[in-house]
Design an enzyme around this catalytic site. Structure first.
Site, mmCIF file in Angstrom:
data_model
loop_
_atom_site.group_PDB
_atom_site.id
_atom_site.type_symbol
_atom_site.label_atom_id
_atom_site.label_comp_id
_atom_site.label_asym_id
_atom_site.label_seq_id
_atom_site.Cartn_x
_atom_site.Cartn_y
_atom_site.Cartn_z
ATOM 1 C CE LYS A 132 -3.854 -1.744 2.629
ATOM 2 N NZ LYS A 132 -4.966 -1.630 1.586
ATOM 3 N NE ARG A 151 -10.771 -9.793 -1.829
ATOM 4 C CZ ARG A 151 -11.356 -8.824 -3.082
ATOM 5 N NH1 ARG A 151 -11.544 -9.147 -4.063
ATOM 6 N NH2 ARG A 151 -10.936 -7.596 -2.582
HETATM 7 N N1 BES Z 1 -8.077 -3.637 4.459
HETATM 8 C C1 BES Z 1 -8.039 -3.166 3.286
HETATM 9 C C2 BES Z 1 -9.471 -2.490 2.958
HETATM 10 C C3 BES Z 1 -9.574 -1.281 3.799
HETATM 11 C C4 BES Z 1 -9.040 0.055 2.825
HETATM 12 C C5 BES Z 1 -10.007 -1.162 4.732
HETATM 13 C C6 BES Z 1 -9.445 1.314 3.258
HETATM 14 C C7 BES Z 1 -10.395 0.416 5.370
HETATM 15 C C8 BES Z 1 -10.040 1.425 4.721
HETATM 16 C C9 BES Z 1 -8.305 -4.372 2.187
HETATM 17 O O1 BES Z 1 -7.297 -5.501 2.474
HETATM 18 C C10 BES Z 1 -7.603 -3.999 0.752
HETATM 19 O O2 BES Z 1 -6.558 -3.619 0.792
HETATM 20 N N2 BES Z 1 -8.673 -4.266 -0.203
HETATM 21 C C11 BES Z 1 -8.117 -3.651 -1.479
HETATM 22 C C12 BES Z 1 -8.695 -4.748 -2.526
HETATM 23 C C13 BES Z 1 -8.206 -4.656 -3.812
HETATM 24 C C14 BES Z 1 -6.841 -4.997 -3.932
HETATM 25 C C15 BES Z 1 -8.941 -5.261 -4.903
HETATM 26 C C16 BES Z 1 -8.801 -2.315 -1.815
HETATM 27 O O3 BES Z 1 -9.874 -2.034 -1.315
HETATM 28 O O4 BES Z 1 -7.988 -1.539 -2.284
HETATM 29 MN MN MN Z 2 -5.523 -5.354 2.004
#
Ligand code: BES
Ligand code: MN
Ligand code: ZN
Length: 506
Positions: free
Chosen positions: A279, A353
């Site tokens: 990230k 997931r």
């Molecule tokens: N934990 C994150 C989602 C999240 C983002 C929660 C911001 C709270 C605030 C999750 O694991 C994630 O990173 N999801 C990705 C999925 C994508 C790679 C398909 C996302 O939402 O960017």
């Molecule tokens: Mn994630």
């Protein structure tokens, strides 16, 4: 803050007396009797257009009639017929804030003046008690100078209800609301702890001590068990971490199994760096809240024990850390999940997931009548709803409707997104059965479609994406900046009234 129920004001002194006034309320009768001078001043103020009773409007005066209260404050409630739980929650929060700013140590609320819309005395009592707990919550254990940092909150809040008979019935309502607020605070405490502290091992410790305290059954599947079972979703995500993964299982009310078991599943990523698909650093510190779902489930189980709920509920919390050291999973890795399906990990940041999938499949063991999961699953959900609602999707419309209603009542709102089969194409795998990411569109839905592949056949299942509601980036009327404890109140409300015949379509 202690809530005290009283039927008459008496002569005891208080710092602030709060009265609710509806919009264009001609005769705020209750104040006229108890505080005639204030009632006159308020009337004059209304004539001059200084106070109209619109929602959250405030009018304060030190001119009191009997010197019982040093100050009287009228607070606007808007249209009487429109008053809803979500609005009254905000008003109660505002009252606590006003009391705190004025450093009041005792406050008194003329509870009957807040009755409007479909709200009953028990709703008013519950909302004020709950908000007193929620709004006064602070996480200060890492502050060295505690005294200077902590705002002052009243020690007692008296709720005045005229009907003495009703008071008896309100007592259990108040103690229930206190238990709920305590469990929310517990959830916030665990969740506000950073990733270097609240890792899988600590969550196991916390769950075990909660189980001991409340009389829950606690089972922990650790590294050897997860390996043996083939829970490769959990194992793969945790490859980058030095802390072993765990599937924590808490159980309440096994003796009520005959009425049908409900499984709650919560995402417990103790920190989400994104893995190799790392990230951006801006805002990454918020990913300590990626364990919110697991913690909501753990705290809910403790609360169900407090409430002595006659229902068998199993809480499952898959706990991992999505990190980049050790031997992390690579984008493109293909893993075989607990239920046998294969997944290509196109993006290691779509890790929630993977761990939920195995936990959902594992629910089969408990032969549940329904499964509900809560997870900070997609950033897109946060973008869609902000912190005002979680996304709700699932396979049983009746249950979705019931949960949404519980959301309106508790202020933990849920808004439905569709789960049409049309979205399945987006996660079809090339070399695997399924990919762990979609095509970039409808991310909250395709993430849910992924989960659906792992839910035991024919079991009604609901997914709550709490990415936006699990924590707040700003101080709010019911919660300071940080973890909100979202889900605990919603689950408690839903399960307290659980009714298999009316709640499920099958
Ligand atoms: N934990 C994150 C989602 C999240 C983002 C929660 C911001 C709270 C605030 C999750 O694991 C994630 O990173 N999801 C990705 C999925 C994508 C790679 C398909 C996302 O939402 O960017
Ligand atoms: Mn994630
Ligand atoms: Zn995550």
């Amino acid at each position: 803050m202690k809530t005290v129920l009283v039927s008459k004001q008496g002569n005891a002194k208080t710092d602030i007396l709060f009265v609710g006034v509806f919009k264009d309320e001609k005769k705020p009768g209750a104040i006229k009797k108890t505080e005639p001078l204030f009632a006159r001043i308020l009337e004059a103020a209304a004539k001059k257009g200084r106070f109209s009773g619109k929602s959250q409007e405030v009018f304060a005066s030190f001119q009191t009639s009997y010197r019982r209260a040093s100050e009287v404050i009228a607070i606007g409630l808007g249209d009487k017929k429109d008053l809803k739980a979500v609005t009254l929650r905000k008003i109660a929060g505002k009252i606590i804030e006003i009391a705190s700013v004025r450093k009041a140590s005792k406050i008194r609320v003329m509870a009957d003046t807040f009755l409007g819309g479909a709200l009953e005395a028990r709703d008013v009592a519950a909302i004020f008690t709950e908000l007193a707990g929620l709004a006064a919550y602070r996480f200060f254990r890492y502050k060295t100078k505690k005294k200077d940092e902590l705002p002052k909150f009243p020690e007692t809040m008296e709720l005045v209800f005229d009907d003495q008979k009703a008071l008896k019935e309100l007592k259990p309502v108040v103690s229930r609301a206190e238990m709920i607020a305590k469990s929310v605070a517990y959830a916030r405490d665990l969740n506000n702890e950073p990733g270097n502290v609240m890792n899988s091992s600590r969550l196991i410790e916390e769950s075990r001590s909660l189980a001991k305290e409340k009389g829950l059954k606690c089972t922990v599947l650790g590294l050897p068990e997860l390996k043996k079972l083939g829970m490769n979703g959990l194992l793969a995500v945790n490859q980058g971490s030095v802390t072993p993964p765990a599937l924590i299982i808490l159980e309440h009310g096994e003796e009520h199994k005959a009425k049908g078991t409900v499984c709650l599943v919560g995402k417990g990523v103790t920190f989400d760096t994104g893995g190799i698909s790392i990230k951006p650093s801006k805002g990454m510190e918020e990913m300590k809240f990626d364990k919110s779902g697991a913690i909501a489930v753990i705290a809910t189980l403790g609360l169900l024990a407090d409430l002595k709920l006659p229902l068998h509920v199993v809480g499952l919390a898959p706990c991992v850390e999505n990190n980049v050291a050790n031997d992390p999973q690579r984008p493109g890795d293909i893993i075989r999940m607990y239920n046998g399906k294969t997944v290509e990990v196109v993006n290691t940041d779509a890790e929630g997931r993977l761990i939920l999938a195995d936990a959902l499949s594992y629910c089969e063991k408990f032969k549940p009548v329904a499964i509900i999961d809560a997870a900070t699953l997609t950033g897109l959900c946060h973008y869609t709803f902000g912190d005002k609602a979680c996304a709700i999707l699932g396979t049983d419309q009746k249950l979705i409707d019931v949960i949404r209603e519980a959301g309106e009542k508790t202020g933990e709102r849920c808004w439905q997104l569709p789960l049409w089969d049309d979205y399945a194409d987006a996660i079809k795998g090339n070399h695997s059965d399924i990919n762990n990411t979609g095509d970039g569109y409808a991310g909250t839905i395709t993430a849910t479609m992924f989960l659906k592949e792992f839910v035991p056949a024919k079991v009604p299942w609901i997914h709550l994406d709490i990415a936006g509601t699990a924590y707040t980036a700003k101080n709010r009327y019911d919660c300071p900046k940080g973890a909100t404890g979202f889900g605990v109140r919603l689950f408690a409300e839903l399960l307290s009234n659980w009714n298999r015949e009316n709640y499920l379509s099958v």
